[in-house]
Design an enzyme around this catalytic site. Structure first.
Site: not given
Length: 685
Positions: A46, A377, A407, A437, A470, A566, A594
């Site tokens: 992270n 992704r 990204r 997205h 997730y 979160r 998530h």
């Protein structure tokens, strides 16, 4: 000095606070030991992205627009100064935890990391053989002199700076050399059990092997010192609108330079002399605040390999088998089951397999005519992409919206785009300037002479691996009005024209923010009229100032607001006269939370949505997102219970946010309740 905005907290400092909560999992003795090690590694991962993106952006802003005022009222320079103190404190605690707790605990379990001073003659012989056999042939030492300038070091690569004495064969007397460890080399090497008293779990660090034999790279020279270091670089990609004719081509050019962006952080061994540090910071154009001296490996992320190398199930989370919705468990054919009723999937407790199966069936079903899907992704190895390719090769009309600007997934997505095009699929890259997205899958099937549409909408990516790590919701439906909305969104993304009015879905950047503001205002009106008013929202981040301002107004009107966030939250809860009716909690546990779920009481009508969007400016105004109402009463009750209420009752993994932005762990009174464990037991037994 600027005057801080007392109503908003700083985003970057909030991210540091989040990583403190992650590291607390590594400290938690009730968790399996190898999982604690993973959490420690996650903190490093992270922080890598944090420096590559957020700190890099702040550094650029501090240089180009030093007087810029950020949302919390600070300038970039002021934030960087505060961040440096917080990040250094976090990293010191991280390495202390590794040295004093994690590694000693692993050793008690016979998982041993041998230091050089612990090697016996057998270890030394094996290491020497390994060095000459596996390392020496691929290492390239670079002595620094006018013919050999400081090398372009790859982002986050392991490097060694070596101080030397003596004169080489050409009469050169340079005192410094650089050795870069190729990325193909493992950073943790397992020793044979036969030279470790039969212990199968004895390791040495690559850095230890290189330290012990670095002199072999400089024959005839004396090695005065050898110090490991690692450079983190700005990894944001800059694709200027006016210069782009082909986004894929422009992005490929940028990707080639990503590994060599401006340096933003230097991690170095704590034994490194000050003059060597000064040489590196001067060469890399870094300041003292950018340097992290560490007592241990400079890249803890690579320790994530260790649990996979150790066959000790008792030191890991117990495996589980996700279940299926009842119709699918009863072997009802997939299209029949979705046609009969909406199906809700709650990952990872319920399997992602129905989504995989749906696409597999669509690829081979002669009655399926068209497939449309968004890809944000999905990974470098994806059965979903394989199914899309198979469908295109079978002659079906396949349209895939691939987000090239996801990204750190740009290369994988470019590769999939090329393969999909080669198979005959229509590939588009969204709307330039707006990341796609949204998570949407649309199938068109001929049934009884008519076209029938099937849809999957979700809060998470089409990524089978993360679907086991997730928490996310996914809706499978044949609702024609929702399917019509989804089709309109695909047409909007792939074609040209104005955004039409949707029947059920809300979308960014056009209607989602307005819906949220209207829903909050409606709760305010109900509270002012003396009726019950309640908002519950679960998401990854809350940063959008307009939304935060509306929530403050709602709190002042008497609306009860419960937020489950979160990650980073810029809202201050519990401030008298401002937000005393707002609570914010963060859940950090085995699975990464998530899901995005939004609940508005609306005079007991209970409006409920799942979404791909957080409440951030980028999600509401600069991305294409979807927000989906849960219409089926049975599924609505499930989402309220599983996605919200269980988490509000959690007293095992809950952190309660304080008005100053800090967090306190919720202390269990009586029986402990862990939301994730409750859902695991409910769905997987």
């Amino acid at each position: 000095m600027t005057t801080p905005n007392d109503n908003l907290l700083n985003r970057e400092l909030g991210l540091i606070e989040f990583n403190r909560r992650v590291m607390a999992q590594a400290e938690e003795e009730r968790l399996p030991l190898l999982e604690r090690l993973k959490f420690l590694c996650i903190v490093s991962s992270n922080l890598d992205e944090f420096y590559e993106v957020r700190v890099a952006w702040l550094k650029e802003a501090a240089q180009l627009t030093p007087n810029r005022i950020l949302a919390d009222g600070s300038t970039p320079g002021e934030v960087l100064a505060r961040l440096s103190l917080a990040a250094h404190d976090l990293v010191r605690e991280q390495y202390r935890l590794l040295r004093e707790d994690i590694l000693p605990s692993l050793r008690k379990e016979n998982i041993v990391f041998l230091r050089r001073n612990e090697w016996d003659i057998c270890h030394r012989d094996w290491v020497r053989d390994y060095f000459f056999r596996e390392l020496m042939p691929i290492l390239t030492p670079i002595g620094l002199d006018p013919s050999h300038p400081f090398p372009r070091l790859l982002n986050k690569s392991l490097n060694f700076i070596v101080e030397l004495e003596g004169t080489d064969a050409f009469g050169r007397e340079s005192g410094i050399a650089i050795v870069q460890a190729p990325r193909i080399l493992p950073r943790v090497i397992k020793l044979p059990a036969e030279i470790c008293g039969g212990n199968p779990d004895t390791f040495v660090f690559l850095s230890s092997i290189l330290h012990s034999h670095v002199h072999e790279l400089f024959p005839g020279m004396a090695v005065k010192g050898c110090y490991q270091f690692r450079v983190t670089r700005d990894s944001e990609l800059n694709v200027e609108d006016e210069d782009v004719k082909n986004l894929r081509t422009a992005l490929q050019g940028e990707l080639r330079q990503r590994q060599f962006g401006d340096a933003v952080r230097l991690e170095i061994a704590d034994t490194c002399p000050q003059h060597v540090e000064d040489f590196l910071t001067g060469t890399l154009n870094l300041s003292k605040e950018d340097v992290f001296r560490v007592d241990g490996p400079v890249n803890l992320v690579r320790l994530m390999q260790v649990p996979d190398k150790v066959d000790r199930p008792e030191l890991k989370f117990a495996p589980f088998q996700p279940t299926l919705p009842k119709p699918l468990a009863d072997k009802v054919p997939l299209f029949d089951a979705i046609r009969q009723e909406d199906l809700l999937l709650h990952h990872p407790f319920q399997s992602f397999q129905p989504v995989i199966d749906l696409l597999n069936e669509a690829a081979t079903d002669p009655d399926v005519l068209a497939i449309k899907m968004t890809v944000y992704r999905t990974g470098t190895d994806s059965v979903l992409m394989d199914s899309l390719i198979a469908a295109a090769r079978a002659g079906k009309e396949v349209t895939v919206v691939v987000e090239l600007m996801a990204r750190f997934d740009e290369e994988a997505n470019i590769s999939w785009a090329n393969r999909l095009e080669d198979a005959g699929a229509h590939v588009v890259f969204g709307v330039f300037g707006y990341k796609v997205h949204a998570k949407m899958l649309l199938l068109v099937r001929r049934e009884e002479g008519r076209l029938k549409r099937y849809v999957h909408l979700g809060t998470g990516n089409y990524h089978p691996r993360t679907a086991r790590l997730y928490t996310d919701f996914g809706l499978l439906t044949a609702n024609e009005e929702i399917a019509s909305d989804v089709n309109d969104l695909f047409v909007q993304i792939t074609g040209l024209g104005h955004a039409g009015e949707l029947k059920h879905l809300y979308q960014s950047p056009f209607t989602l923010n307005n819906m949220l503001m209207s829903a909050i205002d409606r709760e305010i009106q109900h509270a002012q009229e003396g009726r019950p008013a309640h908002i519950i929202a679960k998401m990854n981040a809350l940063l959008e100032p307009q939304v935060i301002s509306a929530l403050y107004r709602a709190s002042q009107a008497g609306v009860k607001i419960q937020l489950i966030i979160r990650g980073v939250c810029a809202l201050r809860p519990g401030v008298e006269g401002l937000s005393e009716n707002i609570t914010v909690r963060s859940i950090v546990g085995r699975f990464l939370e998530h899901t995005r779920v939004f609940y508005f009481l609306n005079d007991k009508a209970e409006n409920l949505f799942i979404a791909s969007a957080d409440w951030m400016g980028r999600n509401l105004f600069r991305r294409i997102e979807t927000c989906v109402p849960i219409l089926d009463p049975k599924l609505k009750r499930r989402v309220i219970k599983e996605g919200l209420k269980i988490y509000l009752e959690d007293n095992a993994n809950t952190w309660e946010m304080q008005p100053d932005g800090s967090y306190r762990r919720r202390v269990a009174r009586g029986k402990g309740r862990c939301a994730q464990e409750i859902l695991l037991q409910e769905y997987t037994g």
